[in-house]
Design an enzyme around this catalytic site. Structure first.
Site, short mmCIF file in Angstrom:
data_model
loop_
_atom_site.label_atom_id
_atom_site.label_comp_id
_atom_site.label_asym_id
_atom_site.label_seq_id
_atom_site.Cartn_x
_atom_site.Cartn_y
_atom_site.Cartn_z
N ASP A 8 3.29 -4.61 0.81
CA ASP A 8 2.63 -5.10 -0.41
C ASP A 8 3.44 -4.58 -1.59
O ASP A 8 4.33 -3.73 -1.42
CB ASP A 8 1.18 -4.59 -0.47
CG ASP A 8 0.47 -5.00 -1.76
OD1 ASP A 8 0.58 -6.17 -2.16
OD2 ASP A 8 -0.19 -4.14 -2.38
N SER A 9 3.10 -5.04 -2.78
CA SER A 9 3.75 -4.52 -3.98
C SER A 9 3.42 -3.05 -4.20
O SER A 9 4.07 -2.39 -5.00
CB SER A 9 3.30 -5.32 -5.20
OG SER A 9 1.90 -5.15 -5.36
N CYS A 71 -0.15 -9.15 0.87
CA CYS A 71 -0.14 -9.39 -0.58
C CYS A 71 -0.25 -10.88 -0.81
O CYS A 71 0.59 -11.66 -0.33
CB CYS A 71 1.18 -8.85 -1.14
SG CYS A 71 1.43 -9.19 -2.89
N GLU A 150 -3.18 0.27 -9.06
CA GLU A 150 -1.91 0.88 -8.62
C GLU A 150 -1.72 2.25 -9.26
O GLU A 150 -1.21 3.17 -8.63
CB GLU A 150 -0.76 -0.06 -9.03
CG GLU A 150 0.57 0.25 -8.43
CD GLU A 150 0.60 0.18 -6.90
OE1 GLU A 150 -0.13 -0.62 -6.31
OE2 GLU A 150 1.34 0.98 -6.30
N CYS A 182 -6.56 -10.89 -4.19
CA CYS A 182 -5.50 -9.88 -4.35
C CYS A 182 -5.92 -8.68 -3.51
O CYS A 182 -7.08 -8.25 -3.59
CB CYS A 182 -5.35 -9.49 -5.82
SG CYS A 182 -4.29 -8.04 -6.10
N HIS A 184 -5.32 -5.66 -3.74
CA HIS A 184 -5.71 -4.44 -4.48
C HIS A 184 -7.21 -4.41 -4.75
O HIS A 184 -7.81 -3.34 -4.86
CB HIS A 184 -4.97 -4.37 -5.82
CG HIS A 184 -3.56 -3.86 -5.75
ND1 HIS A 184 -2.54 -4.60 -5.21
CD2 HIS A 184 -3.01 -2.69 -6.16
CE1 HIS A 184 -1.40 -3.92 -5.30
NE2 HIS A 184 -1.66 -2.76 -5.87
N1 DGL Z 1 -1.74 -6.88 -3.76
C1 DGL Z 1 -1.07 -7.97 -4.46
C2 DGL Z 1 -1.79 -9.29 -4.17
O1 DGL Z 1 -2.48 -9.37 -3.17
C3 DGL Z 1 -0.80 -7.48 -5.75
C4 DGL Z 1 -0.54 -7.99 -6.94
C5 DGL Z 1 0.62 -7.56 -7.79
O2 DGL Z 1 1.42 -6.72 -7.37
O3 DGL Z 1 0.69 -8.14 -8.87
O4 DGL Z 1 -1.64 -10.25 -4.87
#
Ligand code: DGL
Length: 264
Positions: A8-9, A71, A150, A182, A184
């Site tokens: 993930d990011s 993600c 984050e 998302c 997160h």
């Molecule tokens: N967890 C990501 C998602 O599901 C994160 C979003 C991001 O890094 O902008 O979209």
């Protein structure tokens, strides 16, 4: 016993990792948090694709038999490219749960909370056209929310304000079901539920993705020699915050280390 890679990011995909761990407690899991490049929602599509491809290749080289794009933003931008580049390795992505939301709604009004990048993506627009087929869906870009999560700000007035700002339009539209788009957002699910109201059903697809991972893993040969069922987390950012986040949110032990320098 299988070896599964996820990324993930940043910390968001840990919500998916936890669901995969619950579904496959004997699998070895290797997760990359690309925190140095978070949020992906602020990057353009070629940049997200380049990050996703580099990380997925690293996971495969480290022995992952299948890769989970944990993600929504990276799935929307890069899952087709990953499948093309890494075939025949299975690649499993995650998308906002529009179909379960449309199936669950009682009043016909559904919302999706996601990053701006996911909502604007061709992949999501195709999902919307296919699943909603003209039914109205209230789309809400939760700008700044993944970023706040984050940074570890999971409670306090600033987070409550941010959640309220993004949930108000959904509430005012009268939706009774909201898909979290998302990975997160499950970490602030209580705050989202509070802002939407107790009668609104909140849909999180991590358990459905984990079930799909388990189905695909069952078709793969076990790794030899068997990998111990441990969980390795690597990050392109600072190790200590990931360690603290994992200790607070994951109900099983993990190893945390820096990702290799060429990934950062
Ligand atoms: N967890 C990501 C998602 O599901 C994160 C979003 C991001 O890094 O902008 O979209």
């Amino acid at each position: 016993m299988n070896r599964i890679g996820l990324f993930d990011s940043g910390v968001g995909g840990l919500s998916v990792l936890a669901a995969v761990r619950a579904a496959l407690p004997d699998a070895a899991l290797h997760y990359v948090a690309d925190s140095a490049w978070a949020p992906y929602g602020d990057l353009d599509t070629p940049a997200i694709r380049a990050r996703a491809l580099g990380i997925a290749q690293h996971l495969v080289q480290a022995g992952a038999q299948l890769v989970v794009v944990a993600c929504n933003t990276a799935t929307a931008a890069a899952v087709d490219e990953l499948r093309a580049q890494l075939a025949p390795r299975p690649i499993i992505g995650i998308e906002p749960g529009l179909r379960p939301a449309l199936a669950a709604t009682r009043n016909g009004r559904v919302g999706v909370l996601a990053t701006r990048s996911t909502l604007a993506s061709r992949r999501f627009q195709a999902l919307l056209a296919r699943e909603a087929a003209g039914r109205p869906v209230q789309l809400q870009a939760a700008v700044g929310l993944a970023d706040a999560i984050e940074s570890g700000a999971l409670d306090g007035p600033a987070l409550t304000d941010l959640v309220e700002r993004h949930c108000r339009p959904l509430r005012e539209a009268g939706v009774d079901t909201v898909a979290l788009g998302c990975t997160h957002y499950p970490f602030v699910r209580d705050a989202i539920q509070l802002a939407l109201g107790a009668r609104v059903t909140v849909i999180d697809t991590s358990a459905a993705v984990a079930a799909q991972v388990a189905r695909v893993a069952a078709t793969l040969p076990p790794v030899t020699p068997p990998a111990p069922p441990d969980v390795l987390l690597q990050t392109t950012g600072a190790v200590a915050p990931l360690q603290a986040f994992a200790a607070q949110w994951l109900p099983f032990p993990v190893r945390v280390e820096a990702a290799p320098a060429d990934l950062r």
